[in-house]
Design an enzyme around this catalytic site. Structure first.
Site, PDB file in Angstrom:
ATOM      1  N   ASN A 128       0.805  -1.236   0.000  1.00 52.69           N
ATOM      2  CA  ASN A 128       0.000   0.000   0.000  1.00 52.69           C
ATOM      3  C   ASN A 128       0.837   1.284   0.000  1.00 52.69           C
ATOM      4  O   ASN A 128       0.431   2.287  -0.579  1.00 52.69           O
ATOM      5  CB  ASN A 128      -1.023  -0.002   1.139  1.00 52.69           C
ATOM      6  CG  ASN A 128      -0.400   0.055   2.503  1.00 52.69           C
ATOM      7  OD1 ASN A 128       0.682  -0.470   2.730  1.00 52.69           O
ATOM      8  ND2 ASN A 128      -1.081   0.704   3.426  1.00 52.69           N
ATOM      9  N   GLU A 164       4.399  -4.040  12.295  1.00 55.60           N
ATOM     10  CA  GLU A 164       3.483  -2.920  12.030  1.00 55.60           C
ATOM     11  C   GLU A 164       2.297  -3.532  11.291  1.00 55.60           C
ATOM     12  O   GLU A 164       2.405  -3.886  10.118  1.00 55.60           O
ATOM     13  CB  GLU A 164       4.160  -1.846  11.178  1.00 55.60           C
ATOM     14  CG  GLU A 164       5.428  -1.238  11.797  1.00 55.60           C
ATOM     15  CD  GLU A 164       5.142  -0.300  12.955  1.00 55.60           C
ATOM     16  OE1 GLU A 164       3.981  -0.171  13.380  1.00 55.60           O
ATOM     17  OE2 GLU A 164       6.110   0.302  13.455  1.00 55.60           O
ATOM     18  N   CYS A 212      -3.191   1.687   6.507  1.00 58.47           N
ATOM     19  CA  CYS A 212      -3.376   1.022   7.806  1.00 58.47           C
ATOM     20  C   CYS A 212      -4.030   1.961   8.805  1.00 58.47           C
ATOM     21  O   CYS A 212      -4.749   1.536   9.698  1.00 58.47           O
ATOM     22  CB  CYS A 212      -2.032   0.540   8.331  1.00 58.47           C
ATOM     23  SG  CYS A 212      -0.786   1.842   8.372  1.00 58.47           S
TER      24      CYS A 212
HETATM   25  P1  NAD Z   1       0.067  -9.022   3.810  1.00 59.60           P
HETATM   26  O1  NAD Z   1       0.163  -9.366   5.252  1.00 59.60           O
HETATM   27  O2  NAD Z   1      -0.778  -9.864   2.955  1.00 59.60           O
HETATM   28  O3  NAD Z   1       1.537  -9.027   3.147  1.00 59.60           O
HETATM   29  C1  NAD Z   1       2.612  -8.274   3.678  1.00 59.60           C
HETATM   30  C2  NAD Z   1       3.912  -8.890   3.193  1.00 59.60           C
HETATM   31  O4  NAD Z   1       4.032 -10.204   3.712  1.00 59.60           O
HETATM   32  C3  NAD Z   1       4.010  -9.025   1.675  1.00 59.60           C
HETATM   33  O5  NAD Z   1       5.335  -8.771   1.272  1.00 59.60           O
HETATM   34  C4  NAD Z   1       3.650 -10.470   1.446  1.00 59.60           C
HETATM   35  O6  NAD Z   1       4.191 -11.005   0.245  1.00 59.60           O
HETATM   36  C5  NAD Z   1       4.279 -11.128   2.655  1.00 59.60           C
HETATM   37  N1  NAD Z   1       3.677 -12.406   3.027  1.00 59.60           N
HETATM   38  C6  NAD Z   1       2.402 -12.810   2.855  1.00 59.60           C
HETATM   39  N2  NAD Z   1       2.241 -14.048   3.343  1.00 59.60           N
HETATM   40  C7  NAD Z   1       3.433 -14.429   3.833  1.00 59.60           C
HETATM   41  C8  NAD Z   1       3.902 -15.600   4.479  1.00 59.60           C
HETATM   42  N3  NAD Z   1       3.105 -16.633   4.717  1.00 59.60           N
HETATM   43  N4  NAD Z   1       5.202 -15.655   4.857  1.00 59.60           N
HETATM   44  C9  NAD Z   1       6.007 -14.599   4.628  1.00 59.60           C
HETATM   45  N5  NAD Z   1       5.628 -13.459   4.034  1.00 59.60           N
HETATM   46  C10 NAD Z   1       4.349 -13.377   3.644  1.00 59.60           C
HETATM   47  O7  NAD Z   1      -0.369  -7.496   3.769  1.00 59.60           O
HETATM   48  P2  NAD Z   1      -0.717  -6.609   2.491  1.00 59.60           P
HETATM   49  O8  NAD Z   1      -2.003  -7.081   1.932  1.00 59.60           O
HETATM   50  O9  NAD Z   1       0.459  -6.533   1.602  1.00 59.60           O
HETATM   51  O10 NAD Z   1      -0.892  -5.170   3.171  1.00 59.60           O
HETATM   52  C11 NAD Z   1      -2.059  -4.765   3.800  1.00 59.60           C
HETATM   53  C12 NAD Z   1      -1.971  -4.920   5.309  1.00 59.60           C
HETATM   54  O11 NAD Z   1      -0.819  -4.266   5.820  1.00 59.60           O
HETATM   55  C13 NAD Z   1      -3.138  -4.271   6.026  1.00 59.60           C
HETATM   56  O12 NAD Z   1      -3.572  -5.117   7.062  1.00 59.60           O
HETATM   57  C14 NAD Z   1      -2.555  -2.993   6.600  1.00 59.60           C
HETATM   58  O13 NAD Z   1      -3.215  -2.481   7.727  1.00 59.60           O
HETATM   59  C15 NAD Z   1      -1.175  -3.450   6.932  1.00 59.60           C
HETATM   60  N6  NAD Z   1      -0.273  -2.305   7.016  1.00 59.60           N
HETATM   61  C16 NAD Z   1       0.144  -1.892   8.241  1.00 59.60           C
HETATM   62  C17 NAD Z   1       0.941  -0.762   8.357  1.00 59.60           C
HETATM   63  C18 NAD Z   1       1.408  -0.256   9.690  1.00 59.60           C
HETATM   64  O14 NAD Z   1       2.289   0.586   9.710  1.00 59.60           O
HETATM   65  N7  NAD Z   1       0.855  -0.711  10.799  1.00 59.60           N
HETATM   66  C19 NAD Z   1       1.317  -0.066   7.208  1.00 59.60           C
HETATM   67  C20 NAD Z   1       0.869  -0.520   5.972  1.00 59.60           C
HETATM   68  C21 NAD Z   1       0.067  -1.641   5.882  1.00 59.60           C
END
Ligand code: NAD
Length: 528
Positions: free
Chosen positions: A147, A245, A279
């Site tokens: 995002n 995060e 987020c």
């Molecule tokens: P996601 O959890 O699906 O993926 C995040 C990362 O993890 C990606 O690089 C993905 O390829 C990797 N990943 C996915 N499954 C994995 C696994 N089993 N093992 C290792 N790596 C894996 O999240 P998303 O859809 O990319 O992003 C959206 C989410 O991120 C939302 O929940 C949002 O709130 C959160 N987010 C949080 C913050 C914060 O600062 N708190 C900031 C941005 C986004």
């Protein structure tokens, strides 16, 4: 995942979410390549750590200058692969990072400097001194979401490198090309040596667990709470510390003394920037009943003026969502709310005539906490609004969530705003604004409850990247050759220590203690 690998299983096709046209192909790294990158990072660590913070800062400042030279290309790519308008790419991604590098390239030296620990015990401090030295950890893995595909990983990477660690970085597959652009910025632009920083385009599920196990010494993960918990489990098995995060469901509380025009503009921006895929976006609004009708009407009016589309000519406010799954979640939450009695006052559907993953900015009323849209992270362009009758009720509703990332309070009375902010369970609470503090690099970014562990940005975020080693030095030799806590034990030593225990509890006893010790004559033998 929306960007399905094509027929070749090792190749990922990146597409433009506004047009669904392919943007490029990227080869996926194998689990063995991930392990090798970690081994290379481990080998590169000692030389990088030995450069010192000022030596390392030079590389990052060169990378910053490279970003500035290529700013239009970078914003274009972010907009094309991620969907957000270029103005948002500039303000929330590029500017944030150039500012963070500029500020912390200087400040890091002070934050990471060793610091003495003042010892309070007079017996100890006459012969000992203690200090904290901040040592880099080793290999840090950075795993990031789509995002904010530039600013989120870059802030973790910059802090990790500045602190003396080497980094293995895995961007989200949906924004693989932006991940490769980061690689270019740091390695080609900054000249960061091979092994010190490595980017791996890999499928999260297929890449194995090498990024969460030793020799990785810290995991910096940003993403969903569900995936964060899985990674935390792997890391916990090896006691590898993490910064997590994670997701949010951020509340906005509008008090009856708020400037309703200002607050409604804040709500529309807070809910719909980056198409709601933030987020810390406004995911639910609680409005004092006296203001409710006016507030809702203004939000509907302002939402109606938002322009949806692909940013070709800087005349778009909202781009597409990033992928099909996210769009499906948005639709499911709206349908669930409607089935339970909510009403849509704006949006509520995919716009006709746009091919990509577009969804209209949507305002919902008559919502309550039985609905997914009020309790689960929607991560889409939804603005559900609910009235409240008392501050206690507003606080209770705001805290009725498994998440605790950010929140905002809107009021014309600063004391009231602060008092409410103190009662809300969130890592950051802003008064009369929302979410924007992600752009202030010296303030901490952090989640309470299931929104995360640890912090990024700020001095505290930089300190996450080092180990605060304690060094204790002795200044007593060659004069004192025994310690009161060493063998042999005796009744006399016991009595002296008992007096010491009493004396330290009450400072008033110190003179009496000193006199009694001194009159023994042989206190040196007893003590040391
Ligand atoms: P996601 O959890 O699906 O993926 C995040 C990362 O993890 C990606 O690089 C993905 O390829 C990797 N990943 C996915 N499954 C994995 C696994 N089993 N093992 C290792 N790596 C894996 O999240 P998303 O859809 O990319 O992003 C959206 C989410 O991120 C939302 O929940 C949002 O709130 C959160 N987010 C949080 C913050 C914060 O600062 N708190 C900031 C941005 C986004």
């Amino acid at each position: 995942m929306a960007r399905k690998p094509n027929s070749h299983p090792d190749v990922l096709v990146s597409i433009n979410p506004a047009t669904l046209e392919p943007l490029g192909e990227v080869r996926l790294a194998s689990a063995e390549e991930v392990r090798q990158a970690v081994r290379d990072a481990e080998a590169a660590f000692p030389a990088w750590a030995a450069l010192g913070v000022e030596g390392r800062a030079k590389y990052l400042l060169r990378a910053r200058d490279y970003i500035l030279e290529h700013v239009d290309d970078i914003c274009d790519l972010i907009s094309k692969e991620n969907g957000k308008p270029r103005l948002e790419a500039l303000s929330a991604e590029v500017f944030l990072i150039t500012d963070l590098i500029t500020y912390y390239a200087k400040r890091a030296k002070e934050v990471l400097a060793e610091r003495p620990i003042p010892l309070h015990n007079p017996l100890i401090r006459t012969m000992k001194s203690s200090k904290i030295v901040h040592e880099p950890l080793g290999v840090v893995s950075v795993v990031s979401p789509w995002n904010y595909p530039f600013s989120i990983p870059m802030s973790g990477i910059v802090f990790a490198l500045l602190a003396g660690n080497t980094v293995v970085f895995k961007p989200a597959s949906d924004t693989a090309l932006i991940g490769l652009k980061i690689d270019e910025v740091l390695r080609k632009g900054g000249g960061v040596p091979d092994g010190v920083f490595r980017t791996l385009i890999a499928s999260g599920r297929a890449m194995g667990t090498a990024l969460f196990e030793p020799p990785v010494r810290k995991v910096v993960f940003t993403g969903s709470t569900d995936v964060g918990k899985k990674i935390q489990e792997v890391a916990a098995r090896h006691l590898v510390p993490t910064v997590m995060e994670l997701g949010g469901k951020d509340p906005m509380i509008v008090c009856e003394d708020a400037d309703v025009d200002f607050a409604s503009s804040g709500a529309v921006w807070g809910a719909f920037m980056n198409c709601g895929q933030v987020c810390s976006s406004v995911e639910r609004v609680y409005v004092a009943r006296a203001l409710y009708d006016r507030f809702v009407a203004l939000c509907v009016e302002k939402t109606g003026r938002l322009r949806l589309g692909q940013d070709v000519d800087h005349d778009v406010d909202i781009g597409p969502m990033a992928n099909e799954e996210q769009l499906a979640t948005m639709e499911a939450h709206v349908q669930d709310a409607l089935a339970k009695g909510a009403r849509v006052l704006a949006g509520g559907k995919r716009p006709p005539g746009l091919r990509g993953y577009f969804y209209e900015p949507t305002i919902l009323v008559d919502v309550n906490h039985t609905m997914r849209i009020m309790t689960e992270e929607t991560f889409g362009p939804a603005l559900p609004i609910m009235p409240f009758d008392s501050e206690d009720e507003a606080v209770r509703l705001a805290n009725d969530s498994i998440f605790g990332l950010t929140a905002s309070v809107w009021t014309s009375n600063r004391e009231r705003g602060e008092a409410l902010a103190r009662r809300i369970q969130a890592g950051t609470v802003t008064v009369n604004d929302h979410a924007y503090t992600y752009g202030i690099c010296e303030t901490p970014w952090q989640g309470m409850k299931e929104s995360g562990i640890g912090r990024s940005h700020s001095d505290e975020g930089l300190l996450e990247m080092v180990f605060p080693k304690h060094i204790n030095l002795d200044h007593s030799l060659p004069f004192l050759k025994r310690r009161m806590w060493w063998f042999p034990y005796s009744r006399e030593a016991y009595e002296v220590q008992k007096m010491a225990v009493r004396a330290f509890v009450s400072l008033r006893n110190v003179p009496r203690f000193l006199v009694s010790v001194a009159t023994r004559g042989d206190y040196r033998r007893t003590l040391y």
